[in-house]
Design a protein around this motif. Structure first.
Motif, mmCIF file in Angstrom:
data_model
loop_
_atom_site.group_PDB
_atom_site.id
_atom_site.type_symbol
_atom_site.label_atom_id
_atom_site.label_comp_id
_atom_site.label_asym_id
_atom_site.label_seq_id
_atom_site.Cartn_x
_atom_site.Cartn_y
_atom_site.Cartn_z
ATOM 1 N N GLY A 1 -51.735 9.501 5.328
ATOM 2 C CA GLY A 1 -50.612 10.296 5.827
ATOM 3 C C GLY A 1 -49.836 10.948 4.704
ATOM 4 N N ALA A 2 -49.669 10.235 3.611
ATOM 5 C CA ALA A 2 -48.942 10.785 2.469
ATOM 6 C C ALA A 2 -49.698 11.951 1.848
ATOM 7 N N TYR A 3 -51.020 11.834 1.775
ATOM 8 C CA TYR A 3 -51.810 12.946 1.241
ATOM 9 C C TYR A 3 -51.701 14.186 2.139
ATOM 10 N N GLU A 4 -51.734 13.972 3.436
ATOM 11 C CA GLU A 4 -51.605 15.106 4.362
ATOM 12 C C GLU A 4 -50.248 15.775 4.198
ATOM 13 N N GLN A 5 -49.186 14.981 4.159
ATOM 14 C CA GLN A 5 -47.837 15.531 4.042
ATOM 15 C C GLN A 5 -47.609 16.215 2.697
ATOM 16 N N ALA A 6 -48.333 15.778 1.680
ATOM 17 C CA ALA A 6 -48.151 16.347 0.347
ATOM 18 C C ALA A 6 -48.764 17.730 0.208
ATOM 19 N N GLY A 7 -49.672 18.101 1.141
ATOM 20 C CA GLY A 7 -50.247 19.436 1.077
ATOM 21 C C GLY A 7 -51.737 19.506 0.909
ATOM 22 N N THR A 8 -52.443 18.398 1.135
ATOM 23 C CA THR A 8 -53.906 18.416 1.082
ATOM 24 C C THR A 8 -54.450 19.305 2.188
ATOM 25 N N ASP A 9 -55.500 20.078 1.875
ATOM 26 C CA ASP A 9 -56.130 20.943 2.871
ATOM 27 C C ASP A 9 -57.361 20.300 3.504
ATOM 28 N N LEU A 10 -58.099 19.553 2.711
ATOM 29 C CA LEU A 10 -59.353 18.953 3.163
ATOM 30 C C LEU A 10 -59.509 17.584 2.519
ATOM 31 N N PHE A 11 -60.146 16.682 3.230
ATOM 32 C CA PHE A 11 -60.600 15.428 2.629
ATOM 33 C C PHE A 11 -62.115 15.508 2.433
ATOM 34 N N LEU A 12 -62.597 14.819 1.424
ATOM 35 C CA LEU A 12 -64.035 14.664 1.207
ATOM 36 C C LEU A 12 -64.323 13.174 1.194
ATOM 37 N N ILE A 13 -65.134 12.722 2.125
ATOM 38 C CA ILE A 13 -65.455 11.298 2.226
ATOM 39 C C ILE A 13 -66.709 11.025 1.404
ATOM 40 N N ASP A 14 -66.572 10.187 0.393
ATOM 41 C CA ASP A 14 -67.675 9.931 -0.523
ATOM 42 C C ASP A 14 -67.790 8.438 -0.803
ATOM 43 N N ALA A 15 -68.966 8.025 -1.232
ATOM 44 C CA ALA A 15 -69.238 6.622 -1.510
ATOM 45 C C ALA A 15 -69.094 6.325 -2.995
ATOM 46 N N VAL B 1 -59.705 23.379 -5.644
ATOM 47 C CA VAL B 1 -59.838 22.248 -6.553
ATOM 48 C C VAL B 1 -60.149 20.983 -5.760
ATOM 49 N N GLN B 2 -61.101 20.219 -6.260
ATOM 50 C CA GLN B 2 -61.493 18.952 -5.659
ATOM 51 C C GLN B 2 -61.012 17.832 -6.562
ATOM 52 N N LEU B 3 -60.036 17.074 -6.096
ATOM 53 C CA LEU B 3 -59.475 15.966 -6.858
ATOM 54 C C LEU B 3 -60.361 14.744 -6.642
ATOM 55 N N HIS B 4 -61.274 14.558 -7.573
ATOM 56 C CA HIS B 4 -62.337 13.576 -7.396
ATOM 57 C C HIS B 4 -62.056 12.333 -8.228
ATOM 58 N N ALA B 5 -60.905 11.770 -8.027
ATOM 59 C CA ALA B 5 -60.539 10.518 -8.678
ATOM 60 C C ALA B 5 -59.396 9.926 -7.867
ATOM 61 N N TYR B 6 -58.569 9.129 -8.500
ATOM 62 C CA TYR B 6 -57.535 8.416 -7.754
ATOM 63 C C TYR B 6 -56.156 9.026 -7.967
ATOM 64 N N GLN B 7 -56.104 10.377 -7.955
ATOM 65 C CA GLN B 7 -54.810 11.051 -8.067
ATOM 66 C C GLN B 7 -53.929 10.669 -6.866
ATOM 67 N N ARG B 8 -52.660 10.513 -7.121
ATOM 68 C CA ARG B 8 -51.732 10.068 -6.092
ATOM 69 C C ARG B 8 -51.213 11.255 -5.260
ATOM 70 N N PRO B 9 -50.609 10.986 -4.096
ATOM 71 C CA PRO B 9 -50.036 12.067 -3.293
ATOM 72 C C PRO B 9 -49.027 12.904 -4.078
ATOM 73 N N SER B 10 -48.312 12.283 -4.997
ATOM 74 C CA SER B 10 -47.343 13.042 -5.786
ATOM 75 C C SER B 10 -48.026 14.126 -6.623
ATOM 76 N N THR B 11 -49.250 13.874 -7.059
ATOM 77 C CA THR B 11 -50.014 14.895 -7.796
ATOM 78 C C THR B 11 -50.350 16.060 -6.885
ATOM 79 N N VAL B 12 -50.766 15.744 -5.674
ATOM 80 C CA VAL B 12 -51.068 16.802 -4.700
ATOM 81 C C VAL B 12 -49.821 17.632 -4.416
ATOM 82 N N ARG B 13 -48.705 16.965 -4.237
ATOM 83 C CA ARG B 13 -47.455 17.671 -3.920
ATOM 84 C C ARG B 13 -47.048 18.600 -5.068
ATOM 85 N N ALA B 14 -47.141 18.095 -6.289
ATOM 86 C CA ALA B 14 -46.779 18.919 -7.442
ATOM 87 C C ALA B 14 -47.732 20.097 -7.602
ATOM 88 N N LEU B 15 -49.012 19.862 -7.340
ATOM 89 C CA LEU B 15 -49.995 20.945 -7.442
ATOM 90 C C LEU B 15 -49.759 21.983 -6.352
#
Length: 232
Positions: free
Chosen positions: A135-149, A94-108
């Motif tokens: 750092g919060a996104y990494e600790q929450a369980g994110t696997d990859l970042f996508l850098i977009d404009a 899943v690609q979270l392509h909006a402004y979901q917070r780290p807490s969303t990543v952690r719950a997912l």
């Protein structure tokens, strides 16, 4: 039926094409050199937005090719709703392509421990809005970042806007995860990203407009050229 392909390794540079909307698109991507097909759901007003039943059908078609991996691209932030969509469609990335917070990543991550979670980092000019939360996104369980404009007026996703190489590298130095590069990528501007392409944590590129022909549909020759020029 062919077995479903495993998600590409973060050590392999991959080509993800966003906005597939038909089985014809899936067939083109599978034969033209793409690795992943982005399927939009929960993107209000998005030009490639699909109802859940169509996402499920296209995800199954992608897996059946034996070479293409489906990715759910979404603005959804309701973890219960998102977990349900992923479970019912059988999509594991899943690609979270909006402004979901780290807490969303952690719950997912808690709800779907085996899912691959990609968090988009939105960059306007030289500014990344998620930078204080990396750092919060990494600790929450994110696997990859996508850098977009994003556009100056805040539009996100398939904007065609390009990022400077220095901006991308500065941001990448501030986290430790693998990442994908997006933002107006096409065969003509590959040389503008030479240093990014040699970054040890670059996982792949994500495109939309550059994978389409003059009629706006995903086009095999365009995808093949992207794969060849960008070395995916």
């Amino acid at each position: 039926m062919s077995p479903a392909p495993a998600p590409p390794s973060p050590r392999t540079r991959t080509l993800k094409v966003c906005g597939a909307t038909s089985t014809r698109d899936i067939a083109v991507l599978a034969t033209a050199g793409a690795d992943l097909a982005g399927l939009w759901h929960g993107v209000p007003g998005g030009p490639a937005e699909l109802p859940e039943r169509e996402v499920a059908a296209l995800a199954a078609a992608a897996r059946a090719t034996g070479v293409l991996h489906p990715v759910l691209v979404t603005f959804l932030s309701d973890t219960h709703a998102l977990s349900g969509v992923l479970a019912r469609t059988g999509i594991g990335t899943v690609q979270l392509h909006a402004y979901q917070r780290p807490s969303t990543v952690r719950a997912l991550r808690t709800a779907l421990p085996d899912a691959v979670i990609i968090k988009v980092l939105h960059v306007t000019g030289n500014t990344c809005l998620e930078r204080p939360l990396l750092g919060a996104y990494e600790q929450a369980g994110t696997d990859l970042f996508l850098i977009d404009a994003t556009t100056p007026d805040g539009r996100v996703g398939s904007t065609g806007q390009c990022l400077s190489e220095d901006t991308v590298l500065d941001l990448a130095d501030r986290f430790t995860l693998p990442f994908w590069l997006a933002g107006g990528l096409n065969p003509a501007n590959r040389s503008d990203h030479e240093r990014v392409l040699h970054h040890p944590r670059l996982h792949g590129i994500d495109v939309d407009t550059a994978a389409r022909g003059g009629d706006g549909r995903i086009a095999g020759p365009a995808v093949t050229r992207l794969a060849r020029v960008w070395g995916t």
